[in-house]
Design a protein around this motif. Structure first.
Motif, PDB file in Angstrom:
ATOM      1  N   CYS A 347       5.349   3.137  49.829  1.00 57.17           N
ATOM      2  CA  CYS A 347       6.554   3.929  50.100  1.00 57.17           C
ATOM      3  C   CYS A 347       6.502   4.558  51.489  1.00 57.17           C
ATOM      4  CB  CYS A 347       6.709   5.023  49.046  1.00 57.17           C
ATOM      5  SG  CYS A 347       7.155   4.419  47.399  1.00 57.17           S
ATOM      6  N   SER A 348       5.319   4.916  51.940  1.00 63.64           N
ATOM      7  CA  SER A 348       5.210   5.567  53.243  1.00 63.64           C
ATOM      8  C   SER A 348       5.634   4.641  54.379  1.00 63.64           C
ATOM      9  CB  SER A 348       3.774   6.055  53.468  1.00 63.64           C
ATOM     10  OG  SER A 348       2.876   4.971  53.559  1.00 63.64           O
ATOM     11  N   THR A 349       5.488   3.343  54.179  1.00 67.70           N
ATOM     12  CA  THR A 349       5.901   2.396  55.218  1.00 67.70           C
ATOM     13  C   THR A 349       7.420   2.283  55.306  1.00 67.70           C
ATOM     14  OG1 THR A 349       5.798   0.515  53.678  1.00 67.70           O
ATOM     15  CG2 THR A 349       3.788   1.070  54.895  1.00 67.70           C
ATOM     16  N   LEU A 350       8.128   2.712  54.242  1.00 68.29           N
ATOM     17  CA  LEU A 350       9.587   2.616  54.210  1.00 68.29           C
ATOM     18  C   LEU A 350      10.267   3.975  54.282  1.00 68.29           C
ATOM     19  CD1 LEU A 350       9.862   0.020  51.293  1.00 68.29           C
ATOM     20  CD2 LEU A 350      10.031  -0.461  53.744  1.00 68.29           C
ATOM     21  N   MET A 351       9.473   5.049  54.305  1.00 69.00           N
ATOM     22  CA  MET A 351      10.042   6.381  54.201  1.00 69.00           C
ATOM     23  C   MET A 351      10.996   6.701  55.347  1.00 69.00           C
ATOM     24  SD  MET A 351      10.303   9.046  52.355  1.00 69.00           S
ATOM     25  CE  MET A 351       9.054   8.616  51.154  1.00 69.00           C
ATOM     26  N   ASP A 352      10.658   6.314  56.573  1.00 68.06           N
ATOM     27  CA  ASP A 352      11.535   6.637  57.698  1.00 68.06           C
ATOM     28  C   ASP A 352      12.888   5.957  57.557  1.00 68.06           C
ATOM     29  OD1 ASP A 352      10.364   4.196  57.948  1.00 68.06           O
ATOM     30  OD2 ASP A 352      10.056   4.301  60.126  1.00 68.06           O
ATOM     31  N   ARG A 353      12.910   4.729  57.028  1.00 63.91           N
ATOM     32  CA  ARG A 353      14.175   4.010  56.821  1.00 63.91           C
ATOM     33  C   ARG A 353      15.005   4.683  55.732  1.00 63.91           C
ATOM     34  NH1 ARG A 353      12.175  -2.352  56.887  1.00 63.91           N
ATOM     35  NH2 ARG A 353      11.090  -2.260  58.905  1.00 63.91           N
ATOM     36  N   TRP A 354      14.338   5.103  54.669  1.00 65.96           N
ATOM     37  CA  TRP A 354      15.063   5.772  53.587  1.00 65.96           C
ATOM     38  C   TRP A 354      15.679   7.077  54.060  1.00 65.96           C
ATOM     39  CZ3 TRP A 354      10.625   4.907  49.507  1.00 65.96           C
ATOM     40  CH2 TRP A 354      10.668   3.572  49.087  1.00 65.96           C
ATOM     41  N   VAL A 454       1.078   7.029  55.191  1.00 64.89           N
ATOM     42  CA  VAL A 454       0.766   6.250  56.382  1.00 64.89           C
ATOM     43  C   VAL A 454       1.927   6.284  57.358  1.00 64.89           C
ATOM     44  CG1 VAL A 454       0.122   3.977  57.228  1.00 64.89           C
ATOM     45  CG2 VAL A 454      -0.677   4.733  55.007  1.00 64.89           C
ATOM     46  N   GLY A 455       3.152   6.359  56.862  1.00 65.48           N
ATOM     47  CA  GLY A 455       4.306   6.289  57.736  1.00 65.48           C
ATOM     48  C   GLY A 455       4.696   7.624  58.306  1.00 65.48           C
ATOM     49  N   LEU A 456       5.668   7.604  59.240  1.00 64.59           N
ATOM     50  CA  LEU A 456       6.221   8.795  59.852  1.00 64.59           C
ATOM     51  C   LEU A 456       5.158   9.689  60.435  1.00 64.59           C
ATOM     52  CD1 LEU A 456       9.137   9.896  57.517  1.00 64.59           C
ATOM     53  CD2 LEU A 456       9.296   8.924  59.790  1.00 64.59           C
ATOM     54  N   ILE A 457       4.299   9.140  61.266  1.00 70.01           N
ATOM     55  CA  ILE A 457       3.254   9.933  61.900  1.00 70.01           C
ATOM     56  C   ILE A 457       3.558  10.016  63.386  1.00 70.01           C
ATOM     57  CG2 ILE A 457       0.794  10.170  62.298  1.00 70.01           C
ATOM     58  CD1 ILE A 457       0.349   8.525  59.840  1.00 70.01           C
ATOM     59  N   PRO A 458       4.136  11.118  63.855  1.00 73.58           N
ATOM     60  CA  PRO A 458       4.511  11.238  65.240  1.00 73.58           C
ATOM     61  C   PRO A 458       3.358  11.709  66.095  1.00 73.58           C
ATOM     62  CG  PRO A 458       5.223  13.143  64.039  1.00 73.58           C
ATOM     63  CD  PRO A 458       4.523  12.249  63.064  1.00 73.58           C
ATOM     64  N   PRO A 459       3.568  11.872  67.395  1.00 73.01           N
ATOM     65  CA  PRO A 459       2.498  12.311  68.271  1.00 73.01           C
ATOM     66  C   PRO A 459       2.028  13.695  67.911  1.00 73.01           C
ATOM     67  CG  PRO A 459       4.361  11.466  69.523  1.00 73.01           C
ATOM     68  CD  PRO A 459       4.803  11.573  68.113  1.00 73.01           C
TER      69      PRO A 459
END
Length: 554
Positions: A347-354, A454-459
């Protein structure tokens, strides 16, 4: 060619640092499965077992800031972080050896009173492993900050860290789900738990050896200090940093300074609690309730499956059918938690799209609503398959809680005049240091590595301020110095620490109360029933969270 070699060197260093993070997550995930059953098998009552799980968060809140402060001011041939990481790792290794062998050690130490001695020894070993692992993870994040200070480097470093800890969580839940009891070496070592903890020890020791290849560049990047603890800085040239080796006069000075800092820290904690903007308070309350619901499921899921669905008895004879049923339930619970972890990673790989498609409000509310549905079903059904599916479904909620709160916090800080306009100005603010070696904070919304996202990890330019784990490092020590200066901007680090506090507090209340409720009702289904109630509260408070400018009118 030189640039290529440097890049390869940096990539190897990044993988080596995060290998230890992965090993720590494996141990902590396996502990989530095995710790409640092992404490119950040692004869500990349900209420005391759950209370033991509250010890580690309390110890972390008190001592991790001190350890982080000491590492910031430490100067040695092995670097600032590495000596502390090694010492804490030795504590993890020691605890991993004691936990499965507590009964044998008890018979050697006190043959006449084995039960309460065994329970006490296992409880102490559990606290040792959990506390040392959490502190070590925090220092590893600080080490990543030291080794990869640039924006692009930092983004990559924390992305890899999140991925490795997610994989470690999956592996940690997967190992206990396999029946190792018939393996000859498992029989020799003393059973399923002893074999799994032996695997954990070997795996973690191999990960620890990887840190010997890492050289901290203390003379360059290590000088980018996160904070310097005032007593150690002022007395470092005259005294040893270990109080028990100090001269009496010097020891008295250190103790006086420590006491003064403690009072100052309490004052600042009070200031933080009374001057937090309304939007952050709403998010904090919703997150506390959401995490309480989810932690009530995760912490006690193995006991719920073993006793509630498989009708096993943890304290029964190892060869009895009741004990075999319980062990089978624990393995099935471990498999369900592995599926939960895997779903969270996906889910974390798709969270930004959702979030971009549906909006933060729909995603957050749906995650809490799904948790309410899952806990309700688990409270009433007797189907092992249905409970397993519901546990896996909560992986979506886990991913949401690891990402959305920090994304919303970034939204608040992106337009502070609008979102914070109704709040009283806090006396406790971030300051810009005159020291050129101190990096200025850059807003970040990186989620903490609590097993999965894993997703949505900004600087993250300054993890000591921006990372929720490392923001705890600056909760004590030189917080006292912040009173003397004020700036107009709120610090992201303070607000990250508030959200991290929600995660820690969410473990305390269930751990302190649920055991007594289970004993009162004489049913482990009370775990899921309480999780259902917490989910309902979370859903109600989630409706009050500010997700956009339009919600400010509510």
């Amino acid at each position: 060619m030189v640039v290529k070699k440097w890049f390869q060197c940096q990539m190897w260093k990044l993988l080596l640092v995060n290998t230890l993070s992965c090993g720590l997550e494996v141990c902590m995930a396996a502990g989530t499965v095995y710790i409640p059953p092992l404490l119950l098998q040692a004869g500990m009552e349900e209420r005391y077992m759950t209370m033991m799980l509250a010890v580690t968060p309390v110890l972390g809140l008190i001592f991790i800031p001190m350890i982080g402060s000491a590492s910031d001011s430490w100067r040695g041939r092995f670097g600032r972080r590495t000596p502390f990481i090694w010492i804490l790792s030795l504590g993890v290794l020691l605890g991993l050896q004691i936990i499965p062998q507590a009964r044998r050690l008890t018979l050697l130490i006190s043959p006449q009173h084995p039960q309460w001695v065994q329970a006490g020894m296992q409880a102490a070993a559990v606290c040792l492993v959990e506390f040392c692992a959490q502190a070590c993870l925090t220092l590893l994040l600080a080490l990543l900050s030291d080794l990869f200070p640039g924006d692009e480097e930092n983004r990559k470093a924390f992305s890899v860290n999140s991925l490795m800890t997610s994989l470690g969580g999956c592996l940690g839940f997967l190992l206990p789900s396999v029946d190792w009891s018939q393996v000859p070496i498992a029989v020799y070592l003393g059973g399923q738990e002893a074999f799994v903890y032996t695997l954990l020890t070997l795996l973690f020791f191999g990960c620890l050896l990887s840190t010997t290849c890492i050289k901290e560049e203390a003379g360059v990047r290590g000088e980018r200090k996160i904070l310097v603890h005032p007593p150690l800085k002022s007395l470092g040239s005259r005294c040893c940093p270990f109080p028990f080796l100090l001269r009496p006069r010097c020891l008295r000075d250190v103790l006086c300074r420590r006491a003064s800092e403690g009072l100052s820290m309490l004052h600042h904690l009070y200031a933080v609690c009374t001057h937090v903007p309304q939007v952050i308070w709403r998010l904090f309350v919703a997150e506390v309730c959401s995490w309480m619901a989810l932690m009530s499921v995760m912490l006690f899921f193995a006991d719920f499956m073993g006793e509630g669905l498989y009708q096993g008895v943890p304290g029964a004879d190892p060869e009895s059918q009741e004990r075999k049923h319980y062990d089978e339930g624990v393995r099935m619970a471990s498999l369900a938690l592995f599926l939960q972890c895997a779903v969270s990673v996906l889910c974390s790989t798709l969270m930004d799209r959702w979030v971009a498609l549906l909006g933060a409000k729909v995603v957050y509310t749906s995650g809490v609503a799904l948790l309410l549905l899952a806990t309700t079903v688990m409270s009433v059904t007797d189907s092992v398959m249905m409970v397993t599916v519901m546990a896996a479904v909560t992986g979506y909620t886990l991913c949401v809680l690891q990402v959305l709160p920090y994304t919303l916090l970034c939204l608040y800080h992106s337009d502070r005049k609008i979102f914070f306009k109704s709040s009283r100005p806090r006396p406790l603010e971030r300051t810009e240091s005159n020291d050129p070696t101190l990096a200025k904070p850059v807003p970040s919304c990186g989620p903490p590595a609590k097993h999965q996202a894993v997703g949505l990890i900004p600087p993250v330019a300054e993890p000591s301020v921006e990372s929720p784990h490392l923001s705890l490092l600056v909760a004590g020590g030189d917080r006292a110095e912040a009173d003397s200066t004020q700036v107009s901007n709120r610090g992201m680090g303070f607000d990250m620490a508030i959200l991290e506090g929600a995660y820690l507090l969410s473990q305390l209340l269930p751990a302190m109360c649920l055991g007594s409720i289970v004993q009162l009702t004489n049913s482990v289904r009370a775990y899921m029933a309480c999780a259902c109630c917490f989910s309902l509260l979370a859903l109600l408070f989630a409706r009050r969270v500010v997700y956009s400018h339009a919600d400010l009118q509510c």
